[in-house]
Design a protein around this motif. Sequence first.
Motif, PDB file in Angstrom:
ATOM      1  N   ASP A 157      -2.444   5.665   9.202  1.00 34.66           N
ATOM      2  CA  ASP A 157      -1.592   6.505   8.361  1.00 34.66           C
ATOM      3  C   ASP A 157      -0.148   6.014   8.317  1.00 34.66           C
ATOM      4  OD1 ASP A 157      -0.984   7.162  10.908  1.00 34.66           O
ATOM      5  OD2 ASP A 157      -1.701   9.246  10.805  1.00 34.66           O
ATOM      6  N   SER A 158       0.091   4.817   8.866  1.00 38.19           N
ATOM      7  CA  SER A 158       1.411   4.203   8.703  1.00 38.19           C
ATOM      8  C   SER A 158       1.250   2.703   8.922  1.00 38.19           C
ATOM      9  CB  SER A 158       2.395   4.788   9.717  1.00 38.19           C
ATOM     10  OG  SER A 158       1.984   4.420  11.024  1.00 38.19           O
ATOM     11  N   GLY A 159       2.288   1.960   8.570  1.00 38.82           N
ATOM     12  CA  GLY A 159       2.217   0.501   8.715  1.00 38.82           C
ATOM     13  C   GLY A 159       2.135  -0.169   7.358  1.00 38.82           C
ATOM     14  N   LEU A 160       1.625  -1.419   7.336  1.00 41.55           N
ATOM     15  CA  LEU A 160       1.613  -2.208   6.103  1.00 41.55           C
ATOM     16  C   LEU A 160       0.213  -2.621   5.676  1.00 41.55           C
ATOM     17  CD1 LEU A 160       4.509  -4.714   6.889  1.00 41.55           C
ATOM     18  CD2 LEU A 160       4.628  -2.734   5.376  1.00 41.55           C
ATOM     19  N   PHE A 161      -0.523  -3.221   6.623  1.00 42.42           N
ATOM     20  CA  PHE A 161      -1.843  -3.760   6.293  1.00 42.42           C
ATOM     21  C   PHE A 161      -2.906  -2.726   6.671  1.00 42.42           C
ATOM     22  CE2 PHE A 161       0.980  -7.303   6.823  1.00 42.42           C
ATOM     23  CZ  PHE A 161       0.618  -8.191   5.819  1.00 42.42           C
ATOM     24  N   VAL A 213      -3.491   0.103   5.160  1.00 39.67           N
ATOM     25  CA  VAL A 213      -3.051   1.475   4.881  1.00 39.67           C
ATOM     26  C   VAL A 213      -3.433   1.809   3.435  1.00 39.67           C
ATOM     27  CG1 VAL A 213      -1.024   3.009   4.732  1.00 39.67           C
ATOM     28  CG2 VAL A 213      -1.098   1.196   6.450  1.00 39.67           C
ATOM     29  N   PRO A 214      -3.966   3.022   3.166  1.00 35.68           N
ATOM     30  CA  PRO A 214      -4.302   3.366   1.774  1.00 35.68           C
ATOM     31  C   PRO A 214      -3.090   3.205   0.854  1.00 35.68           C
ATOM     32  CG  PRO A 214      -5.131   5.038   3.280  1.00 35.68           C
ATOM     33  CD  PRO A 214      -4.289   4.109   4.101  1.00 35.68           C
ATOM     34  N   LEU A 248       2.670   3.854  -0.736  1.00 36.56           N
ATOM     35  CA  LEU A 248       3.687   4.122  -1.760  1.00 36.56           C
ATOM     36  C   LEU A 248       4.535   5.338  -1.387  1.00 36.56           C
ATOM     37  CD1 LEU A 248       1.852   3.312  -5.085  1.00 36.56           C
ATOM     38  CD2 LEU A 248       3.947   2.276  -4.258  1.00 36.56           C
ATOM     39  N   GLU A 249       3.881   6.345  -0.825  1.00 35.89           N
ATOM     40  CA  GLU A 249       4.607   7.542  -0.380  1.00 35.89           C
ATOM     41  C   GLU A 249       5.675   7.133   0.633  1.00 35.89           C
ATOM     42  OE1 GLU A 249       2.673  11.226   1.617  1.00 35.89           O
ATOM     43  OE2 GLU A 249       1.494  10.764  -0.191  1.00 35.89           O
ATOM     44  N   GLN A 250       5.249   6.294   1.556  1.00 36.14           N
ATOM     45  CA  GLN A 250       6.120   5.772   2.610  1.00 36.14           C
ATOM     46  C   GLN A 250       7.271   4.972   1.995  1.00 36.14           C
ATOM     47  OE1 GLN A 250       3.577   4.293   5.967  1.00 36.14           O
ATOM     48  NE2 GLN A 250       4.447   2.341   5.393  1.00 36.14           N
ATOM     49  N   ASP A 251       6.944   4.120   0.997  1.00 38.44           N
ATOM     50  CA  ASP A 251       7.940   3.246   0.375  1.00 38.44           C
ATOM     51  C   ASP A 251       8.925   4.015  -0.500  1.00 38.44           C
ATOM     52  OD1 ASP A 251       6.737   1.204   1.667  1.00 38.44           O
ATOM     53  OD2 ASP A 251       5.902   0.215  -0.096  1.00 38.44           O
ATOM     54  N   GLN A 252       8.437   5.096  -1.123  1.00 38.33           N
ATOM     55  CA  GLN A 252       9.310   5.856  -2.029  1.00 38.33           C
ATOM     56  C   GLN A 252      10.426   6.569  -1.267  1.00 38.33           C
ATOM     57  OE1 GLN A 252       6.211   7.876  -4.106  1.00 38.33           O
ATOM     58  NE2 GLN A 252       6.031   6.277  -5.654  1.00 38.33           N
ATOM     59  N   LYS A 253      10.200   6.797   0.025  1.00 36.11           N
ATOM     60  CA  LYS A 253      11.288   7.380   0.842  1.00 36.11           C
ATOM     61  C   LYS A 253      12.409   6.359   0.984  1.00 36.11           C
ATOM     62  CE  LYS A 253       8.138  10.394   3.330  1.00 36.11           C
ATOM     63  NZ  LYS A 253       7.170  10.376   4.425  1.00 36.11           N
ATOM     64  N   GLU A 281      -7.290  -6.119   2.993  1.00 36.04           N
ATOM     65  CA  GLU A 281      -7.216  -5.132   4.064  1.00 36.04           C
ATOM     66  C   GLU A 281      -7.077  -3.695   3.560  1.00 36.04           C
ATOM     67  OE1 GLU A 281      -7.164  -5.804   7.841  1.00 36.04           O
ATOM     68  OE2 GLU A 281      -8.445  -7.021   6.586  1.00 36.04           O
ATOM     69  N   LEU A 282      -6.844  -3.513   2.263  1.00 37.67           N
ATOM     70  CA  LEU A 282      -6.763  -2.137   1.759  1.00 37.67           C
ATOM     71  C   LEU A 282      -8.046  -1.416   2.159  1.00 37.67           C
ATOM     72  CD1 LEU A 282      -5.342  -2.800  -1.812  1.00 37.67           C
ATOM     73  CD2 LEU A 282      -4.165  -1.558   0.007  1.00 37.67           C
ATOM     74  N   PRO A 283      -7.940  -0.190   2.700  1.00 43.10           N
ATOM     75  CA  PRO A 283      -9.146   0.511   3.166  1.00 43.10           C
ATOM     76  C   PRO A 283     -10.140   0.750   2.030  1.00 43.10           C
ATOM     77  CG  PRO A 283      -7.158   1.733   3.746  1.00 43.10           C
ATOM     78  CD  PRO A 283      -6.720   0.581   2.930  1.00 43.10           C
ATOM     79  N   GLN A 284      -9.632   0.860   0.793  1.00 38.95           N
ATOM     80  CA  GLN A 284     -10.523   0.910  -0.367  1.00 38.95           C
ATOM     81  C   GLN A 284     -10.068  -0.191  -1.319  1.00 38.95           C
ATOM     82  OE1 GLN A 284     -11.585   4.540  -2.127  1.00 38.95           O
ATOM     83  NE2 GLN A 284     -11.969   5.536  -0.186  1.00 38.95           N
TER      84      GLN A 284
END
Length: 629
Positions: A282-286, A288-289, A294-299, A373-376
Amino acid sequence: RRSGQYTMNHDHSKKIPDGASFDRSGSQDSLDELSMDDYWKELENIHETRGNNHEGRVALVVKEPDEGELEEEWLKEAGLSNLFGESSGDSLESMVFLSTLTRTQKAAVEKRVETVTQTMRKRNKQHQIPDVRDIFRLQNDSKGKVCDGSEPSAVRTSENKNDTRDATKGPNFSLGTDEPKSLLEDVPSSDTDINLEISFAEQAANLKDSSVGKMYKGGGDDTLLPNFRLPKDKTGTTKIGDLAPQDMKKVYSLALIELTALYDILGTEFKQQKAVKIKTKDSGLFGVPLSLLLEQDQKKVPGTKIPLIFQKLIAQIEETTLETEGLLRIPGVATRVKGLCQELEAKFYEGTFNWENVKQHDAASLLKLFIRELPQPLLTVEYLKAFQDVQNLPTRKQQLQALNLLVILLPEANRDTLKVLLEFLQRVIDHRDKNKMTLKNVAMVMAPNLFTFHGFGSKTIEQSEFVMAAGTANVMRFMIQYQKLLWTIPKFIVNQVRKQNTESQKKERKDKAMKKLLKKMAYDREKHEKQEKTPNDTDVPQGVIRVQAPHLSKVSMAIQLTEELKAGDIVARFLSQKSGNVQTLKKEEVFLYEIGGNIGERCLDDDTYMKDLYQLNPNAEWVIKPKQS
């Protein structure tokens, strides 16, 4: 551990040379051994990079749906869940929607409703289950002749003016059992023109028995991909991102039904896959959904639509030069890539990561690793198989049409990220004279990263692996080559949205009128109607539109429509009217919008002929404003 993306073990890769030679005849386009070799080498690199660092990873499980479940899910996705189950009575909105469908689209809906109905009967559900024929019959009675194209005057934009009968039928066909009409007689004759005015499935139905369109089979050379183009549409080309969200929702439903109808006609099974939810980081770079990333990056960067790490890796590759020989093909050193990956996870967001240490081939390997590595998958679990199956469609034009609809169906985050990736790959190919990476090479190297995904195809036999390899590489080639076309919303779908909006407005007006009658407020209604007839904005004479531009120094102007007047001319006229305030907005920052009438909101391309569009949507308002990001 997560098995190889395409469940090929190392001893299989040793057999590659034999396979490659057999592949030449087995695949749809005979791709040469060298480029197939790139594909298998890439697969080996993927295994190597993966090494042992995924011991604890759970493979994504793709759930096999029960009978009828797929169809039920499909109807929900298409916004038609109220055609069955407890809410089946409440389907007036669906009636409006169904009234705008083409003959082939209706057949696709009927087929799914029928399956769900039978399944429900088997399960002994006590709901009142409508007979599928009644749904369409009821609508037939109530609608009468409603189902021709949008406004006849507007849909008739084919070169040939003789096509009055069928072009006006444009997007919509009568509900009855008329024998199929030969719609293609008056279609522009070039095989490379993509006709966006008539439903793709309708075109396929009419092509089925003829031999037209079979010409482009075979031939894997870059130069042999046809130069497909979109004939100019006077009412403007609509791109993904030009429409308001409420209209995009309708576009999504129509694209899903249209794609299903196209696959039905062509005898290819269209099945949306369903992923069983698995625990993801639920956090990190590789790993991660995408949505979470994007939610993380938009902050950090408000409004960003592409993951920051993805943007940075592309920038890093381009910074060196795109002329490096074997770019994307030559892998970085596996141990170094692994180390960089861990270091990025720790330092990227802190801003303490030293990019100077990153070699170009390592950055390219990290970019591909990010995608894998994207989970989907980037192309989503739902549609990955449909993207793969594009290779089985009979003609290249149909393959392109299917890809166009699939791109529309992708979630926004996936679609935006894919777009940035394809644009980057095209820039790599633009330097092919130096980097030796042709369209075919790039497609070969990238296909395993986008198409082979844990949880898919794990039981495939060797032969189909080779066919699939060549096939997915071809789909990859198509996506790179025709990316500009793939982000276009077909006109027949936009017309169906206009039709739905018009029908819904009629229904709303009827409902309102009924309420007023019941309240016996005749006097108020008369007053209200008078007000409607005389808008505050003094009556605009025939053939003149009032354009508002709240962001510019000249905020409003009456514009006389002429045959040649285009949207870009109106924007230019406003921008030339500089008053005291300093003009801060540049030509490329503002656009003319068509708002209301039979569309929610649509950003117009500069080449839209305003008189033609005005005839298609006379009740619209016209506003110049910056494009929302």
